[in-house]
Design a protein around this motif. Structure first.
Motif, short mmCIF file in Angstrom:
data_model
loop_
_atom_site.label_atom_id
_atom_site.label_comp_id
_atom_site.label_asym_id
_atom_site.label_seq_id
_atom_site.Cartn_x
_atom_site.Cartn_y
_atom_site.Cartn_z
N THR A 152 42.63 30.84 58.09
CA THR A 152 43.38 30.22 59.19
C THR A 152 43.47 31.12 60.41
O THR A 152 43.33 30.66 61.55
CB THR A 152 44.81 29.88 58.71
N HIS A 153 43.68 32.40 60.19
CA HIS A 153 43.97 33.30 61.30
C HIS A 153 42.83 34.25 61.67
O HIS A 153 42.84 34.83 62.76
CB HIS A 153 45.21 34.14 60.99
N TYR A 154 41.90 34.45 60.77
CA TYR A 154 40.85 35.43 61.03
C TYR A 154 39.50 34.87 60.59
O TYR A 154 39.42 33.86 59.89
CB TYR A 154 41.11 36.73 60.25
N SER A 155 38.47 35.58 61.00
CA SER A 155 37.16 35.29 60.43
C SER A 155 37.17 35.92 59.04
O SER A 155 37.23 37.14 58.91
CB SER A 155 36.05 35.92 61.28
N SER A 156 37.15 35.10 58.02
CA SER A 156 37.31 35.62 56.66
C SER A 156 36.09 36.38 56.16
O SER A 156 36.11 36.97 55.09
CB SER A 156 37.62 34.48 55.68
N GLU A 157 35.03 36.37 56.96
CA GLU A 157 33.81 37.08 56.56
C GLU A 157 34.10 38.57 56.43
O GLU A 157 34.61 39.21 57.35
CB GLU A 157 32.71 36.86 57.59
N GLY A 158 33.81 39.11 55.29
CA GLY A 158 34.04 40.53 55.06
C GLY A 158 35.43 40.85 54.54
O GLY A 158 35.71 41.98 54.16
N LEU A 159 36.32 39.85 54.53
CA LEU A 159 37.69 40.08 54.06
C LEU A 159 37.92 39.53 52.65
O LEU A 159 39.01 39.68 52.10
CB LEU A 159 38.69 39.45 55.03
N ASP A 160 36.91 38.90 52.09
CA ASP A 160 37.05 38.36 50.74
C ASP A 160 37.21 39.47 49.70
O ASP A 160 37.54 39.19 48.54
CB ASP A 160 35.82 37.51 50.37
N TYR A 161 36.97 40.71 50.11
CA TYR A 161 37.11 41.81 49.16
C TYR A 161 38.55 41.92 48.65
O TYR A 161 38.78 42.42 47.54
CB TYR A 161 36.67 43.13 49.80
N ILE A 162 39.52 41.46 49.43
CA ILE A 162 40.92 41.58 49.01
C ILE A 162 41.19 40.73 47.76
O ILE A 162 41.60 41.27 46.73
CB ILE A 162 41.89 41.22 50.15
N PRO A 163 40.96 39.41 47.81
CA PRO A 163 41.16 38.63 46.58
C PRO A 163 40.19 39.02 45.47
O PRO A 163 40.55 38.98 44.29
CB PRO A 163 40.95 37.18 47.03
N ASN A 164 38.98 39.43 45.85
CA ASN A 164 38.01 39.83 44.83
C ASN A 164 38.47 41.07 44.06
O ASN A 164 38.34 41.15 42.83
CB ASN A 164 36.64 40.10 45.47
N GLN A 165 39.00 42.04 44.80
CA GLN A 165 39.49 43.25 44.15
C GLN A 165 40.71 42.96 43.27
O GLN A 165 40.85 43.53 42.18
CB GLN A 165 39.84 44.31 45.20
N LEU A 166 41.56 42.07 43.74
CA LEU A 166 42.73 41.70 42.93
C LEU A 166 42.29 41.00 41.65
O LEU A 166 42.81 41.28 40.56
CB LEU A 166 43.67 40.80 43.74
N ASN A 167 41.33 40.10 41.78
CA ASN A 167 40.82 39.40 40.60
C ASN A 167 40.21 40.39 39.61
O ASN A 167 40.42 40.29 38.39
CB ASN A 167 39.78 38.35 41.00
N ASP A 168 39.44 41.33 40.14
CA ASP A 168 38.80 42.33 39.28
C ASP A 168 39.83 43.22 38.60
O ASP A 168 39.76 43.48 37.40
CB ASP A 168 37.84 43.19 40.11
N GLY A 169 40.81 43.67 39.39
CA GLY A 169 41.84 44.55 38.84
C GLY A 169 42.67 43.89 37.76
O GLY A 169 42.90 44.47 36.69
N PHE A 170 43.09 42.66 38.02
CA PHE A 170 43.91 41.96 37.03
C PHE A 170 43.09 41.49 35.83
O PHE A 170 43.63 41.34 34.73
CB PHE A 170 44.66 40.80 37.67
N ALA A 171 41.80 41.25 36.04
CA ALA A 171 40.94 40.91 34.90
C ALA A 171 40.90 42.08 33.92
O ALA A 171 40.92 41.89 32.69
CB ALA A 171 39.53 40.58 35.38
N ARG A 172 40.88 43.28 34.46
CA ARG A 172 40.90 44.48 33.61
C ARG A 172 42.24 44.61 32.89
O ARG A 172 42.29 44.98 31.71
CB ARG A 172 40.63 45.73 34.46
#
Length: 255
Positions: A152-172
Motif C-alpha cells: 500500500t505504501h511502498y514499492s514492495s520489491e525487495g522488501l519481501d525479505y521481512i515476511p520471508n525471514q519471519l516465516n523462516d525463523g518461526f518455521a525453525r
C-alpha cells in the motif's frame, strides 16, 4: 620433655584430623540425600534432572529478550511506519509468551511429585501444541499485514525479505517445538516403562529407574531445549533490524 610435647601435639592433630575426616564422611553420606529429589512425576530422583530446568531458564531469558526493542513509537508516522512497527511488536509477543508460559510448565514438570506421570507431562505437551497453533495463526496474520502495508505504501520489491525471514525463523521454532515434544514423549515413555516393570508407581525403585530411564533420554530433552533457543536469533534479528530501519527513516523525516 620436648619430645613428649611433640608427641602429644602430633597425637592431638591426628585426633582432630580423624574427627574432621569423620565429619566430612558424614556430610558425604548425607549429601546425596539432601540433593536427591523427586522428578518428573515420580518420587525418585532422575540423574541430572536439574539440567532440564537450567536449560529451560536460559531459554526463557532469550525468549523474553525478543521484545526488548518494542513497542516502538514513530514520531513522523510516515506511510504506515507505525503500523509496521506495531506488527513487529505483536510478532515479538509470540516468542515472549513462549517463554513466560511454556518454561514455567517445564520447570514444574521437573519437580513434580504427584505420582501421576501422565498428568505431570500433559500441561507441557498441551502447551507445545497450543503454542504451535498460535504461531500458525498469528504469524499468518502478521505476514499478511506486513505485505499489505508494504504494497500500500511502498514499492514492495525487495522488501519481501521481512515476511520471508519471519516465516523462516518461526518455521525453525516450530521444528524445535516438534523435536522437544518428541523428546519429552520418549522420556515420558521411559518413565512409564520403568513403572510398568515395577508393577506400580508405588513399587518403583532406583533399580527400575536406572534400567529404563537412561541419561540419554534426559540429555535429549536438554538438547531440544537448547536447539529451540538457538533458533530464536533469526526472529529477533528480523524484528530488531526492521525497527532500526523504521527508526532511521523516522529520524530522517524529522530533520
Amino acid at each position: 620433655m620436648r619430645l613428649l610435647a611433640f608427641a602429644l601435639c602430633v597425637q592431638s592433630l591426628l585426633q582432630v584430623g580423624s574427627t574432621i575426616t569423620s565429619e566430612w564422611s558424614l556430610v558425604a553420606l548425607m549429601l546425596p540425600l539432601v540433593l536427591a529429589k523427586p522428578d518428573f512425576g515420580i518420587s525418585l530422583p532422575i540423574t541430572s534432572s536439574g539440567k532440564v530446568s537450567l536449560a529451560a531458564q536460559l531459554a526463557k531469558t532469550v525468549l523474553e529478550a525478543v521484545d526488548d526493542n518494542t513497542p516502538y513509537t514513530v514520531k513522523a508516522n510516515f506511510k504506515g511506519m507505525q503500523d509496521l512497527a506495531n506488527v513487529m511488536s505483536s510478532v515479538a509477543k509470540v516468542t515472549v509468551t513462549l517463554g513466560t508460559e511454556l518454561v514455567p510448565l517445564v520447570t514444574t514438570l521437573v519437580s513434580d511429585v504427584s505420582g501421576d506421570v501422565n498428568a505431570a507431562f500433559t500441561p507441557v505437551l498441551s502447551k507445545i501444541a497450543e503454542v504451535k497453533s498460535a504461531i500458525g495463526t498469528q504469524l499468518t496474520l502478521a505476514t499478511t499485514e506486513i505485505k499489505t502495508i508494504l504494497k500500500t505504501h511502498y514499492s514492495s520489491e525487495g522488501l519481501d525479505y521481512i515476511p520471508n525471514q519471519l516465516n523462516d525463523g518461526f518455521a525453525r521454532i516450530v521444528l524445535g517445538l516438534d523435536d522437544l515434544n518428541t523428546k519429552l514423549g520418549a522420556f515420558k515413555k521411559a518413565i512409564e516403562d520403568a513403572i510398568a516393570a515395577a508393577g506400580s508407581v508405588e513399587s518403583l525403585t532406583d533399580v527400575f529407574v536406572k534400567k529404563y530411564v537412561k541419561p540419554a533420554f534426559l540429555y535429549n530433552v536438554v538438547f531440544a531445549i537448547n536447539q529451540l533457543k538457538a533458533f530464536l536469533p533469526v526472529v529477533k534479528y528480523t524484528i530488531d533490524s526492521t525497527l532500526e530501519n523504521i527508526n532511521l527513516g523516522d529520524k530522517y523525516l524529522l530533520l
